[in-house]
Design an enzyme around this catalytic site. Structure first.
Site, PDB file in Angstrom:
ATOM      1  N   ASP A   1      32.430 157.559  88.999  1.00 21.05           N
ATOM      2  CA  ASP A   1      32.107 158.625  89.948  1.00 21.05           C
ATOM      3  C   ASP A   1      33.148 159.737  89.768  1.00 21.05           C
ATOM      4  OD1 ASP A   1      30.274 158.508  92.856  1.00 21.05           O
ATOM      5  OD2 ASP A   1      31.682 160.157  92.550  1.00 21.05           O
TER       6      ASP A   1
ATOM      7  N   CYS B   1       3.120 150.228  97.121  1.00 25.11           N
ATOM      8  CA  CYS B   1       1.817 150.472  97.768  1.00 25.11           C
ATOM      9  C   CYS B   1       1.551 151.976  97.850  1.00 25.11           C
ATOM     10  CB  CYS B   1       1.820 149.878  99.176  1.00 25.11           C
ATOM     11  SG  CYS B   1       0.402 150.386 100.183  1.00 25.11           S
TER      12      CYS B   1
ATOM     13  N   LEU C   1      17.871 154.294  89.987  1.00 30.22           N
ATOM     14  CA  LEU C   1      17.631 154.481  91.418  1.00 30.22           C
ATOM     15  C   LEU C   1      17.925 155.911  91.856  1.00 30.22           C
ATOM     16  CD1 LEU C   1      17.515 152.539  94.304  1.00 30.22           C
ATOM     17  CD2 LEU C   1      19.641 153.821  94.449  1.00 30.22           C
TER      18      LEU C   1
ATOM     19  N   THR D   1      18.460 161.166 102.572  1.00 27.03           N
ATOM     20  CA  THR D   1      17.148 161.700 102.932  1.00 27.03           C
ATOM     21  C   THR D   1      17.205 162.444 104.263  1.00 27.03           C
ATOM     22  OG1 THR D   1      16.069 159.885 101.770  1.00 27.03           O
ATOM     23  CG2 THR D   1      14.753 161.037 103.424  1.00 27.03           C
TER      24      THR D   1
ATOM     25  N   ARG E   1      35.385 157.515  96.793  1.00 27.97           N
ATOM     26  CA  ARG E   1      34.308 156.577  96.492  1.00 27.97           C
ATOM     27  C   ARG E   1      34.760 155.527  95.471  1.00 27.97           C
ATOM     28  NH1 ARG E   1      28.892 160.400  96.189  1.00 27.97           N
ATOM     29  NH2 ARG E   1      28.625 160.504  98.450  1.00 27.97           N
TER      30      ARG E   1
ATOM     31  N   CYS F   1      21.134 158.467 106.007  1.00 31.12           N
ATOM     32  CA  CYS F   1      20.828 158.440 104.574  1.00 31.12           C
ATOM     33  C   CYS F   1      20.778 159.867 104.043  1.00 31.12           C
ATOM     34  CB  CYS F   1      19.469 157.755 104.409  1.00 31.12           C
ATOM     35  SG  CYS F   1      18.819 157.788 102.731  1.00 31.12           S
TER      36      CYS F   1
ATOM     37  N   HIS G   1      18.601 165.815 103.705  1.00 32.32           N
ATOM     38  CA  HIS G   1      17.595 166.740 103.161  1.00 32.32           C
ATOM     39  C   HIS G   1      16.716 167.297 104.281  1.00 32.32           C
ATOM     40  CE1 HIS G   1      18.443 166.083  98.940  1.00 32.32           C
ATOM     41  NE2 HIS G   1      18.351 164.770  99.075  1.00 32.32           N
TER      42      HIS G   1
ATOM     43  N   CYS H   1      -0.479 145.535  97.198  1.00 25.89           N
ATOM     44  CA  CYS H   1       0.033 144.675  98.269  1.00 25.89           C
ATOM     45  C   CYS H   1      -0.415 143.227  98.083  1.00 25.89           C
ATOM     46  CB  CYS H   1      -0.441 145.180  99.629  1.00 25.89           C
ATOM     47  SG  CYS H   1       0.440 146.655 100.194  1.00 25.89           S
TER      48      CYS H   1
ATOM     49  N   ILE I   1      24.944 153.378  98.160  1.00 26.71           N
ATOM     50  CA  ILE I   1      24.115 152.371  97.481  1.00 26.71           C
ATOM     51  C   ILE I   1      24.789 151.889  96.207  1.00 26.71           C
ATOM     52  CG2 ILE I   1      21.829 151.853  96.523  1.00 26.71           C
ATOM     53  CD1 ILE I   1      20.609 153.818  98.436  1.00 26.71           C
TER      54      ILE I   1
ATOM     55  N   GLU J   1      16.832 153.737 108.926  1.00 27.71           N
ATOM     56  CA  GLU J   1      17.679 152.546 108.790  1.00 27.71           C
ATOM     57  C   GLU J   1      18.181 152.164 110.175  1.00 27.71           C
ATOM     58  OE1 GLU J   1      20.980 153.859 106.435  1.00 27.71           O
ATOM     59  OE2 GLU J   1      19.746 154.613 104.804  1.00 27.71           O
TER      60      GLU J   1
END
Lengths: 337, 337, 337, 337
Positions: A191, A103, A256, A36, A196, A34, A39, A95, A171, A60
């Site tokens: 895009d 949460c 998102l 993330t 892509r 991902c 990063h 929750c 995504i 994932e």
């Protein structure tokens, strides 16, 4: 894993994870990579502020259950599973009222505790999601980002709608396919990257456009009105302004993509006078999103296979990071077992 | 037309209809035949209580505008149109709050005023719906019953859902196709008539079953839980009980089929303890349903063409009634111009 | 407790309940008596089919936590609590998607396992709900039936609505007060019993009527249209027909009262042609309903105190059953500690 | 009226307005003064870009019908009425699907065509809303801004909710009262002006705070979680940031206040990661909002009388503008007949 506070990952031998009585131990077969993770690999400002090395990265995955804690009753050794990577407290007001996805006590695997770029991972049994027989480990390994896409799409009203998807990273491309499977009447995907866009077209976009063409195409396809729904999957300032501009009055913008910094917005003309609804997408609804995802996969109405463009062994992590940074990848996965 | 209080129709020359300043005159090209028309033809108890002959029958049609009243601004001569056959008052509290479909002052064409089994019909401009270029007069002529099906389907939450359709008359078959186009993950269609089941399969039902097989198939396809949504399109008592029985706890039953007489229901076990939501479907939502219908047709995601199984000239009305009563027809239309 | 398969209860010494590691032991201070308990006391057909003596009866209570299992982290000794009496499996698809209230694996305390007409009860920690400091044990002891009322009211759209409540037993009377607190513009409460109507008026009903007056009053208060929402709290056939008759077209009927036997319904005229939505109310939504209830009580906007009309010690169970059967009671509670 | 392209208004004799066959002529009794009128009076940049003098200003009013066009059937001479000031086309896709409030072809009285700061005004019959006998011309004259407040409040889920109202101008104060009447459990009202806060308290705010106190009070009243709903009624940048900051995760922000210029927003932390829903409020829903408003007024559950703080004759327009600009007024009205 991330061994210290510096760029890069290392591959090293670690002890098999311990697990609590209400947890299970899973042998990881596939793990998705991902943004993330990139990063954290690059050790940028966000990563430095959030992640505490040493930590095993990755959130994932899919695999096979190899051990179960003694309090666990509904997961068994040998089960083919994936898991929700957000570990929530389960008892706070959010929750207890169906909002676990926000949460405040969430711990994320691969960010706040050891993750899945490893042979084994321990997970609370409540986070485990069984894979249908029809679903491969490949697809199981990317349930987390597909779940983001399902959450983004299915909290809008899609059947018969016109949809603009701004940003065709993995995504966004998943979202195109889900919109198509969920009955959108027109899907316009935008895009800057032609690789892509080709994937978006393959997943069912009726029109694929560069951002500078989006306005003209949206106007033409919607009789000048604008689209009913925009799925903003890029986090890019110009795309966010375009989302507000090209959605119709009274329409809905699902956000998102994560902007890296603040953006100047004219709330009057961009949101209020247009009567818009804007929704911030966090994670996946637990477990409505997961159930829908399983249904779409089992029926075959949504097939994410084309989105997986690259596969690496776990020791190919430098190459995996590189191909993602190049922008030419769809979804990149590790083949671990 | 229905000339007097007795069974049968007659074909006769009548003056061209007059129309008010806010109405338009439409040359009818195609008209669909509905079970309601059969009731009027047969002059059954319901028809005797509701219809006041002489009256021109028929409420489903498409055609071309030939004259427009002087107050009409957005319909023009030559426009290809269909129309909502429920003429509402437009000013009552229901109409003013988005619920025109249940306006207590509704007049229905072909029932309460002259209808469309004729060369010309006068309609209020507000009831006119323009046909997209991609939509033929054939399909335009059946917008009314397709609209019932769209209303039934789209007021449930369909993407990813499991659906049981009880009753595969034309509206049930349309509903199957709409469910498929709107992202249902599993559609089980039930009827006693194999011709109708074949049409349901052609429109996208995953399973077609006789009523006595429905329980076993629903159980198998839903892991014993029951379907998320039942669309009850038959009005038959045993099918209604089956709807309540085979929907899952917390599920939704959409009721469109009109039972001919009262039915004994065990509210405790059939509705309350199951936590069901039951929705009675009247007409079409004005004009949300019509907009969705146009979107589904324009995109090609829903194609009702296979449902039209028989065509007659206007003077073939006896044959048309006969084929509908035989139960082997899908949708029957008159070719008028 | 119910000692054997025969009418009546007995009071006897039993061992302190054992509790699991994820459960807590609660000292019961107050327990509410429900119609269900009367059915079990009388040992009617339903009770004979469902309840397996010997069993401690009672499912509404509040008390103080005296022991906690070793896995319990968020309930402590000394906490003032009540509890959801439906013990659900927590892992089925219904539970995982926010529909625990219809979990097919539900066990109810006092029906399927030992209940609260006792000094102590063991409860899973996940079922425990903390009482706000502002909420007494008296009120805590009737959270279960109040929760039914909150579920019934708050799943309809109440602010500004006109509401008919058919049946003013305790849950109906609670519902009147909740409607008033939630912004209903007109509340008409119907019952045959003047004591109950007086309580309904005290809780905020604008009109209290006998069933034979309901139609005239509804017509007058709603300009002939009918009410937006009916809360059917009686389970009586004539009231259910009245619900369908007096709700406006496009309106909503919430069904909580449990009819003892099947009822003949004309779906055509009573539900379908009216475009109604009918919702079957089961238990309380977990735990949305509980959170709302706490909010309404804490703010003081809803005060159920007047509904509690009788109090008995635990050995007064015969008197308690008698006063409920007389029909002149509001809510009856046991004072245990 | 606004006679030319310069600051100020003038009072002058003009011919009685003409009206079309589908319009009515209304004798204005009361007219409310809005911030929009002050913008036009001051002839600021927005006014210069939108308004084309000469034009009669004013869009909030109530009065008596004195003449009706010949096509009008449901408004009669002598009727006591107010009116929706947004004149929509009624035929576009937005209007036909229940979204007239965002009709792209809207003309606003007092801005785009002659308004109500006059003895007579012509209005389309479809825009007329009858006043209940219980509603005075004073209250009738402020239905437009009250309608904005009703739209803002009733499109959120209010019963049992905690609400922060940022900005206590007249619409904010109305919103406080509507929240209270609709069952909010805690209402915290924030403004810099103590006169306005006193009005907010009188209308039912549980807490009134200055903006620098809001965070502490919200945290205390919500157990640190934040409020369920923020009604942003100020258009001030710092209040908008506070709205995003003090709403709970998964909560809802209703935006009505119009910022004068763009605002820098960190979408990541302020909206997306919080999982918020943001809704832009335009006008009043036609005519759901109007029906709710009438219900709340008729029942007496909401009484806006205290919000009217100043009254002027029509020639007191300079004083009226002055008192609004001073910030110490609630609602200011003209007494015309």
């Amino acid at each position: 894993m991330k061994e210290g506070a510096a760029p890069g990952f290392v591959l090293k031998d670690v002890p098999e994870p311990s697990f609590r009585d209400d947890e299970v131990l899973i042998r990881v077969h596939r793990a998705g990579v991902c943004g993330t993770d990139v990063h954290i690999y690059q050790w940028d400002a966000w990563a430095q502020g959030r992640v505490k090395p040493p930590i095993i990265v990755g959130h994932e995955f899919a695999g096979e259950v190899v051990r179960v804690g003694q309090l666990v009753t509904d997961v068994r050794e040998g089960d083919r599973v994936t898991a929700e990577g957000h570990i929530v407290d389960g008892r706070c007001l959010l929750c207890r009222t169906g909002n676990s996805h926000v949460c405040p006590y969430t711990k994320i695997i691969g960010v706040d505790r050891d993750g899945c770029f490893a042979e084994y991972i321990a997970m609370p049994a409540t986070n485990v999601w069984h894979l249908d027989d029809a679903v491969s480990f490949d697809i199981g390994g990317i349930h987390d980002p597909m779940g983001n896409a399902f959450h983004t799409v299915l909290t809008a009203d899609i059947p018969g709608s016109t949809v603009l998807v701004t940003g065709c990273g993995p995504i966004g491309i998943f979202a195109v396919g889900i919109c198509r499977a969920a009955g959108a009447s027109r899907i316009i995907a935008s895009d800057i990257n032609d690789t892509r866009l080709a994937l978006a077209a393959r997943m069912g976009a009726h029109d694929v456009v560069h951002p500078d063409e989006a306005e003209a195409v949206v106007k033409e396809r919607t009789g000048g009105l604008g689209v009913d729904v925009v799925l903003e999957m890029s986090g890019v300032a110009s795309a966010i302004h375009q989302a507000f501009s090209l959605v119709r009055v009274g329409g809905r913008v699902q956000m998102l993509g994560i902007p890296a910094k603040p953006i100047e917005v004219d709330f009057s003309t961009e949101i209020i006078f247009k009567g818009l609804t804007v929704y911030g997408v966090v994670g996946r609804r637990m477990y409505d999103t997961w159930l829908s995802m399983t249904r779409f996969l089992r029926s075959g109405q949504f097939d994410p296979t084309p989105v997986i463009t690259h596969r690496f062994p776990l020791d190919g992590f430098d190459d995996a990071m590189g191909v993602i940074k190049s922008g030419d990848a769809g979804k990149v996965i590790f083949e671990i077992a």
